[in-house]
Design a protein around this motif. Structure first.
Motif, PDB file in Angstrom:
ATOM      1  N   ASP A 100      49.565  33.597  42.902  1.00  0.00           N
ATOM      2  CA  ASP A 100      49.194  33.100  41.571  1.00  0.00           C
ATOM      3  C   ASP A 100      50.306  32.186  41.038  1.00  0.00           C
ATOM      4  OD1 ASP A 100      48.502  32.674  38.935  1.00  0.00           O
ATOM      5  OD2 ASP A 100      47.957  34.765  38.536  1.00  0.00           O
ATOM      6  N   PRO A 101      50.021  30.903  40.800  1.00  0.00           N
ATOM      7  CA  PRO A 101      51.064  30.006  40.283  1.00  0.00           C
ATOM      8  C   PRO A 101      51.500  30.351  38.860  1.00  0.00           C
ATOM      9  CG  PRO A 101      48.929  28.913  40.294  1.00  0.00           C
ATOM     10  CD  PRO A 101      48.747  30.204  41.023  1.00  0.00           C
ATOM     11  N   ASN A 102      50.720  31.186  38.181  1.00  0.00           N
ATOM     12  CA  ASN A 102      51.035  31.575  36.807  1.00  0.00           C
ATOM     13  C   ASN A 102      51.510  33.019  36.699  1.00  0.00           C
ATOM     14  OD1 ASN A 102      50.216  29.034  35.600  1.00  0.00           O
ATOM     15  ND2 ASN A 102      48.108  29.646  36.059  1.00  0.00           N
ATOM     16  N   VAL A 103      52.043  33.550  37.799  1.00  0.00           N
ATOM     17  CA  VAL A 103      52.447  34.954  37.808  1.00  0.00           C
ATOM     18  C   VAL A 103      53.574  35.231  36.813  1.00  0.00           C
ATOM     19  CG1 VAL A 103      54.192  34.755  39.633  1.00  0.00           C
ATOM     20  CG2 VAL A 103      52.927  36.906  39.348  1.00  0.00           C
ATOM     21  N   MET A 104      54.357  34.220  36.454  1.00  0.00           N
ATOM     22  CA  MET A 104      55.457  34.430  35.506  1.00  0.00           C
ATOM     23  C   MET A 104      54.951  34.879  34.134  1.00  0.00           C
ATOM     24  SD  MET A 104      58.372  34.224  36.945  1.00  0.00           S
ATOM     25  CE  MET A 104      59.359  34.290  35.445  1.00  0.00           C
ATOM     26  N   LYS A 105      53.689  34.651  33.835  1.00  0.00           N
ATOM     27  CA  LYS A 105      53.130  35.112  32.566  1.00  0.00           C
ATOM     28  C   LYS A 105      53.108  36.641  32.498  1.00  0.00           C
ATOM     29  CE  LYS A 105      50.226  31.075  31.614  1.00  0.00           C
ATOM     30  NZ  LYS A 105      48.844  30.592  31.372  1.00  0.00           N
ATOM     31  N   MET A 106      53.142  37.293  33.661  1.00  0.00           N
ATOM     32  CA  MET A 106      53.136  38.755  33.713  1.00  0.00           C
ATOM     33  C   MET A 106      54.546  39.332  33.767  1.00  0.00           C
ATOM     34  SD  MET A 106      50.102  39.450  36.486  1.00  0.00           S
ATOM     35  CE  MET A 106      49.097  38.055  36.986  1.00  0.00           C
ATOM     36  N   ASN A 107      55.542  38.476  33.848  1.00  0.00           N
ATOM     37  CA  ASN A 107      56.918  38.940  34.009  1.00  0.00           C
ATOM     38  C   ASN A 107      57.320  39.925  32.918  1.00  0.00           C
ATOM     39  OD1 ASN A 107      59.652  39.013  34.952  1.00  0.00           O
ATOM     40  ND2 ASN A 107      60.195  37.576  33.323  1.00  0.00           N
ATOM     41  N   GLY A 108      57.900  41.062  33.353  1.00  0.00           N
ATOM     42  CA  GLY A 108      58.386  42.080  32.430  1.00  0.00           C
ATOM     43  C   GLY A 108      57.305  42.954  31.840  1.00  0.00           C
ATOM     44  N   LYS A 109      56.066  42.755  32.270  1.00  0.00           N
ATOM     45  CA  LYS A 109      54.941  43.476  31.675  1.00  0.00           C
ATOM     46  C   LYS A 109      54.449  44.619  32.561  1.00  0.00           C
ATOM     47  CE  LYS A 109      54.761  40.432  28.339  1.00  0.00           C
ATOM     48  NZ  LYS A 109      55.271  40.769  26.992  1.00  0.00           N
ATOM     49  N   ILE A 110      53.733  45.536  31.925  1.00  0.00           N
ATOM     50  CA  ILE A 110      52.954  46.538  32.644  1.00  0.00           C
ATOM     51  C   ILE A 110      51.580  45.930  32.892  1.00  0.00           C
ATOM     52  CG2 ILE A 110      51.809  48.779  32.484  1.00  0.00           C
ATOM     53  CD1 ILE A 110      54.152  49.630  30.624  1.00  0.00           C
ATOM     54  N   VAL A 111      51.123  45.968  34.132  1.00  0.00           N
ATOM     55  CA  VAL A 111      49.834  45.390  34.487  1.00  0.00           C
ATOM     56  C   VAL A 111      48.950  46.486  35.086  1.00  0.00           C
ATOM     57  CG1 VAL A 111      48.638  43.680  35.898  1.00  0.00           C
ATOM     58  CG2 VAL A 111      50.865  43.126  34.907  1.00  0.00           C
ATOM     59  N   LEU A 112      47.726  46.594  34.592  1.00  0.00           N
ATOM     60  CA  LEU A 112      46.777  47.566  35.127  1.00  0.00           C
ATOM     61  C   LEU A 112      46.019  46.958  36.300  1.00  0.00           C
ATOM     62  CD1 LEU A 112      45.199  49.014  31.845  1.00  0.00           C
ATOM     63  CD2 LEU A 112      47.352  49.623  32.954  1.00  0.00           C
ATOM     64  N   LEU A 113      45.704  47.780  37.291  1.00  0.00           N
ATOM     65  CA  LEU A 113      44.967  47.296  38.457  1.00  0.00           C
ATOM     66  C   LEU A 113      43.626  46.697  38.033  1.00  0.00           C
ATOM     67  CD1 LEU A 113      45.150  47.173  41.580  1.00  0.00           C
ATOM     68  CD2 LEU A 113      43.785  49.268  41.615  1.00  0.00           C
ATOM     69  N   GLY A 114      42.980  47.321  37.058  1.00  0.00           N
ATOM     70  CA  GLY A 114      41.695  46.810  36.586  1.00  0.00           C
ATOM     71  C   GLY A 114      41.812  45.419  35.998  1.00  0.00           C
ATOM     72  N   ASP A 115      42.916  45.133  35.324  1.00  0.00           N
ATOM     73  CA  ASP A 115      43.126  43.803  34.759  1.00  0.00           C
ATOM     74  C   ASP A 115      43.295  42.763  35.860  1.00  0.00           C
ATOM     75  OD1 ASP A 115      42.926  44.667  32.152  1.00  0.00           O
ATOM     76  OD2 ASP A 115      45.077  44.932  31.871  1.00  0.00           O
ATOM     77  N   LEU A 116      43.978  43.138  36.944  1.00  0.00           N
ATOM     78  CA  LEU A 116      44.127  42.213  38.064  1.00  0.00           C
ATOM     79  C   LEU A 116      42.778  41.942  38.719  1.00  0.00           C
ATOM     80  CD1 LEU A 116      47.407  43.467  39.802  1.00  0.00           C
ATOM     81  CD2 LEU A 116      47.122  41.536  38.242  1.00  0.00           C
ATOM     82  N   ALA A 117      41.957  42.983  38.844  1.00  0.00           N
ATOM     83  CA  ALA A 117      40.635  42.803  39.435  1.00  0.00           C
ATOM     84  C   ALA A 117      39.812  41.814  38.625  1.00  0.00           C
ATOM     85  CB  ALA A 117      39.913  44.150  39.521  1.00  0.00           C
ATOM     86  N   LEU A 118      39.898  41.908  37.300  1.00  0.00           N
ATOM     87  CA  LEU A 118      39.176  40.974  36.432  1.00  0.00           C
ATOM     88  C   LEU A 118      39.774  39.571  36.521  1.00  0.00           C
ATOM     89  CD1 LEU A 118      38.678  43.191  33.236  1.00  0.00           C
ATOM     90  CD2 LEU A 118      36.903  42.455  34.840  1.00  0.00           C
TER      91      LEU A 118
END
Length: 331
Positions: free
Chosen positions: A259-277
């Protein structure tokens, strides 16, 4: 069958604790996507008469059969010398390149389950090290070595495999403290790595159909079940039948790594369901999807209201700011 389109050709990845479960699923998918994957674990050869199995050579052989590139490294993640040697090997063999580190190694699954009903002050004082030496301290050490390779190249992704145990009480205090620390590690280390274009993310996969979970809850490991409250057993059994597989976790991480925009998730908690969406991904097994506790229908199923859950669409979700209020941190 491959679940991803090769898109990580030339990338170098490390997945710790990849002999089975989530770590194995992640390693398989990163390799399927074309990356060179270093996998670690304490078990090199297949274990005879093991109910759940799992070894580095078994994971490596499956990757090889699927056309992937894998390097198994025997590594005890409670041993700092082993960990240092791992990163030295990766640096030497790849001209200092490392693109993805997945901190997944965890050596206390059985320990935590066996002590669910025991108050923390009744546990031995070294229980902390049993649970958090590998599952927390080692994550930090691996992240230090990874950052030393990634920061100079201004590129990289570090993931801690964590859980909602970092938000609210789960299992016992030592488990929860460790998971919240993993989340805070991503936040604070990510803050310092941001200027170097390196993302540090804490991933909550939720309940996953690992070999261990299936053996305990579906095949009925009587000894393990005896240590757990019956209502918790029933809830897990209800959801486990439909939850995502380890390889689906890997599929989502492979998409993150591309993902070229992965830095937007930096330092965050990410749920698997959110990645699936976000990446429009589906588990290859029909009827299986991420266990997302922000979905109202999932919470209804978990509570035993299956019939009512059928009438609630997946899009009906609890806002994360409300979830955050459940952390009961402030007076």
């Amino acid at each position: 069958m491959k679940m991803t389109t090769p898109s990580l050709a030339g990338k170098v990845c490390i997945v710790t604790g990849a002999t089975r479960g989530i770590g194995k699923g992640i390693a398989l998918q990163l390799a399927d996507a074309g990356s060179k994957v270093y996998i670690t674990g304490r078990t090199l050869e297949p274990v005879k008469n093991s109910k759940i199995g799992g070894s580095l050579l078994e994971t490596a052989e499956e990757i090889r059969k699927r056309g992937g590139h894998c390097i198994p490294v025997l590594c005890d993640h409670s041993n700092d010398i082993d960990v240092k040697s791992l990163f030295e090997q990766v640096e030497m063999e790849n001209d200092g390149r490392l693109d993805v580190l997945v901190n997944n190694a965890y050596s206390a699954v059985d320990t935590v389950i066996d002590t669910i009903k025991t108050d923390f002050w009744e546990l031995p004082v070294d229980y902390w090290d049993t649970v958090n030496r590998v599952g927390l301290r080692n994550h930090y050490i691996c992240s230090v070595y990874a950052a030393r390779l990634m920061a100079p190249r201004q590129h990289g992704l570090i993931l801690n495999i964590s859980s909602s145990g970092g938000l609210m009480y789960m299992m016992n205090p030592v488990y929860g403290i460790g998971k919240e620390a993993c989340d805070r590690m991503a936040a604070d280390c990510g803050h310092e790595l941001e200027k170097h274009n390196v993302a540090f993310v804490s991933l909550w996969p939720g309940a996953i159909r690992t070999e261990h979970m299936v053996e305990i809850f579906e095949n009925g490991d009587a000894e393990k079940l005896a240590s757990m409250p019956m209502e918790q057993i029933d809830s897990v059994r209800r959801t486990l039948k439909k939850t995502a597989t380890p390889e689906f976790v890997g599929q989502c991480i492979a998409a993150m790594a591309n993902d070229p925009n992965v830095m937007k998730m930096n330092g965050k908690i990410v749920l698997l369901g959110d990645l699936a969406l976000r990446y429009n991904l589906k588990n290859k097994e029909e009827g299986h999807e991420p266990s997302d506790f922000t979905r109202v229908n999932f919470l209804l199923e978990y509570g035993g209201f299956d019939r009512l859950a059928q009438f609630v669409p997946n899009l009906v979700r609890i806002p994360k700011w409300i979830v955050h209020l459940g952390s009961y941190k402030f007076f």
